[in-house]
Scaffold this motif. Structure first.
Motif, PDB file in Angstrom:
ATOM      1  N   SER A 162     -36.574  12.839  30.597  1.00  0.00           N
ATOM      2  CA  SER A 162     -36.560  12.724  32.060  1.00  0.00           C
ATOM      3  C   SER A 162     -35.371  13.523  32.568  1.00  0.00           C
ATOM      4  N   GLY A 163     -35.457  13.961  33.808  1.00  0.00           N
ATOM      5  CA  GLY A 163     -34.360  14.743  34.380  1.00  0.00           C
ATOM      6  C   GLY A 163     -34.810  16.145  34.716  1.00  0.00           C
ATOM      7  N   ARG A 164     -33.899  17.096  34.556  1.00  0.00           N
ATOM      8  CA  ARG A 164     -34.175  18.493  34.918  1.00  0.00           C
ATOM      9  C   ARG A 164     -35.452  19.012  34.250  1.00  0.00           C
ATOM     10  N   VAL A 165     -36.125  19.900  34.939  1.00  0.00           N
ATOM     11  CA  VAL A 165     -37.384  20.452  34.436  1.00  0.00           C
ATOM     12  C   VAL A 165     -37.177  21.329  33.202  1.00  0.00           C
ATOM     13  N   ASP A 166     -36.008  21.960  33.096  1.00  0.00           N
ATOM     14  CA  ASP A 166     -35.762  22.870  31.972  1.00  0.00           C
ATOM     15  C   ASP A 166     -35.059  22.183  30.794  1.00  0.00           C
ATOM     16  N   LYS A 167     -34.916  20.893  30.836  1.00  0.00           N
ATOM     17  CA  LYS A 167     -34.247  20.131  29.792  1.00  0.00           C
ATOM     18  C   LYS A 167     -35.148  20.082  28.547  1.00  0.00           C
ATOM     19  N   LEU A 168     -34.570  20.362  27.362  1.00  0.00           N
ATOM     20  CA  LEU A 168     -35.353  20.416  26.131  1.00  0.00           C
ATOM     21  C   LEU A 168     -35.091  19.248  25.187  1.00  0.00           C
ATOM     22  N   PHE A 169     -33.967  18.561  25.367  1.00  0.00           N
ATOM     23  CA  PHE A 169     -33.575  17.497  24.454  1.00  0.00           C
ATOM     24  C   PHE A 169     -33.276  16.223  25.229  1.00  0.00           C
ATOM     25  N   CYS A 170     -33.486  15.084  24.587  1.00  0.00           N
ATOM     26  CA  CYS A 170     -33.288  13.801  25.257  1.00  0.00           C
ATOM     27  C   CYS A 170     -31.824  13.384  25.271  1.00  0.00           C
ATOM     28  N   SER A 171     -31.015  13.944  24.354  1.00  0.00           N
ATOM     29  CA  SER A 171     -29.616  13.526  24.260  1.00  0.00           C
ATOM     30  C   SER A 171     -28.757  14.662  23.694  1.00  0.00           C
ATOM     31  N   LEU A 172     -27.456  14.485  23.786  1.00  0.00           N
ATOM     32  CA  LEU A 172     -26.532  15.455  23.184  1.00  0.00           C
ATOM     33  C   LEU A 172     -26.683  15.478  21.668  1.00  0.00           C
ATOM     34  N   LYS A 173     -26.980  14.337  21.089  1.00  0.00           N
ATOM     35  CA  LYS A 173     -27.169  14.258  19.642  1.00  0.00           C
ATOM     36  C   LYS A 173     -28.319  15.177  19.200  1.00  0.00           C
ATOM     37  N   CYS A 174     -29.452  15.105  19.886  1.00  0.00           N
ATOM     38  CA  CYS A 174     -30.608  15.950  19.550  1.00  0.00           C
ATOM     39  C   CYS A 174     -30.284  17.432  19.776  1.00  0.00           C
ATOM     40  N   LYS A 175     -29.556  17.730  20.831  1.00  0.00           N
ATOM     41  CA  LYS A 175     -29.159  19.109  21.117  1.00  0.00           C
ATOM     42  C   LYS A 175     -28.264  19.629  19.984  1.00  0.00           C
ATOM     43  N   SER A 176     -27.332  18.799  19.509  1.00  0.00           N
ATOM     44  CA  SER A 176     -26.449  19.174  18.408  1.00  0.00           C
ATOM     45  C   SER A 176     -27.217  19.396  17.118  1.00  0.00           C
ATOM     46  N   ILE A 177     -28.178  18.543  16.850  1.00  0.00           N
ATOM     47  CA  ILE A 177     -29.011  18.699  15.651  1.00  0.00           C
ATOM     48  C   ILE A 177     -29.729  20.039  15.681  1.00  0.00           C
ATOM     49  N   ASN A 178     -30.267  20.380  16.843  1.00  0.00           N
ATOM     50  CA  ASN A 178     -30.969  21.650  17.005  1.00  0.00           C
ATOM     51  C   ASN A 178     -30.029  22.830  16.725  1.00  0.00           C
ATOM     52  N   GLN A 179     -28.829  22.806  17.294  1.00  0.00           N
ATOM     53  CA  GLN A 179     -27.858  23.884  17.083  1.00  0.00           C
ATOM     54  C   GLN A 179     -27.472  23.999  15.617  1.00  0.00           C
ATOM     55  N   TYR A 180     -27.257  22.865  14.963  1.00  0.00           N
ATOM     56  CA  TYR A 180     -26.895  22.836  13.548  1.00  0.00           C
ATOM     57  C   TYR A 180     -27.999  23.478  12.705  1.00  0.00           C
ATOM     58  N   GLU A 181     -29.257  23.119  12.974  1.00  0.00           N
ATOM     59  CA  GLU A 181     -30.384  23.663  12.219  1.00  0.00           C
ATOM     60  C   GLU A 181     -30.515  25.169  12.421  1.00  0.00           C
ATOM     61  N   LYS A 182     -30.305  25.644  13.646  1.00  0.00           N
ATOM     62  CA  LYS A 182     -30.350  27.088  13.919  1.00  0.00           C
ATOM     63  C   LYS A 182     -29.281  27.821  13.112  1.00  0.00           C
ATOM     64  N   ARG A 183     -28.067  27.264  13.131  1.00  0.00           N
ATOM     65  CA  ARG A 183     -26.947  27.873  12.412  1.00  0.00           C
ATOM     66  C   ARG A 183     -27.233  27.924  10.916  1.00  0.00           C
ATOM     67  N   GLN A 184     -27.782  26.851  10.381  1.00  0.00           N
ATOM     68  CA  GLN A 184     -28.089  26.797   8.959  1.00  0.00           C
ATOM     69  C   GLN A 184     -29.074  27.891   8.566  1.00  0.00           C
ATOM     70  N   LYS A 185     -30.115  28.075   9.376  1.00  0.00           N
ATOM     71  CA  LYS A 185     -31.129  29.087   9.081  1.00  0.00           C
ATOM     72  C   LYS A 185     -30.540  30.485   9.131  1.00  0.00           C
TER      73      LYS A 185
END
Length: 126
Positions: free
Chosen positions: A15-38
């Motif tokens: 919920s919230g902004r239309v362009d929001k992709l993650f539900c929390s900062l934790k999920c956003k951090s997980i995504n960044q970590y996975e990108k970096r790992q790859k």
């Protein structure tokens, strides 16, 4: 009506902004970590091959100039596609180096071999 949007990591409704992709900062951090790992996997793969190649060249080239069958090195994990730089001598032979240890492809009596060398100060001038 708003289209149901789900978090890219945990699939919880956002919920919230239309362009929001993650539900929390934790999920956003997980995504960044996975990108970096790859993106760093390639670096680690190359670095690993370079370390193995250097170790093999060093162990086979105790005298500074040695000739060895190509298959002997490849059988123990040497990969000639991974090198740090090259040097071309006046004859046009191209030596590939893994840091300070180099190898030259040669063929003697129909047998594929490597001439192993160690980097020398005169090679800087070319």
């Amino acid at each position: 009506m708003d289209k149901e949007r789900k978090c890219l990591i945990c699939s919880i409704q956002i919920s919230g902004r239309v362009d929001k992709l993650f539900c929390s900062l934790k999920c956003k951090s997980i995504n960044q970590y996975e990108k970096r790992q790859k993106s760093e996997q390639f670096f680690f793969k190359v670095d690993s091959h370079l370390k193995v190649n250097r170790k093999i060249l060093k162990s086979y080239n105790k005298s500074g100039l040695t000739t060895v069958r190509r298959t002997e090195l490849i059988d123990i994990g040497f990969n000639p596609k991974f090198f740090t730089h090259y040097w071309k001598n006046k004859k046009g032979d191209v030596y590939f180096f893994v840091y300070e240890y180099g190898f030259l492809n040669i063929k003697k009596n129909g047998v594929k071999k490597y001439t192993l060398v160690k980097w020398q100060p005169y090679m800087e001038q070319s």
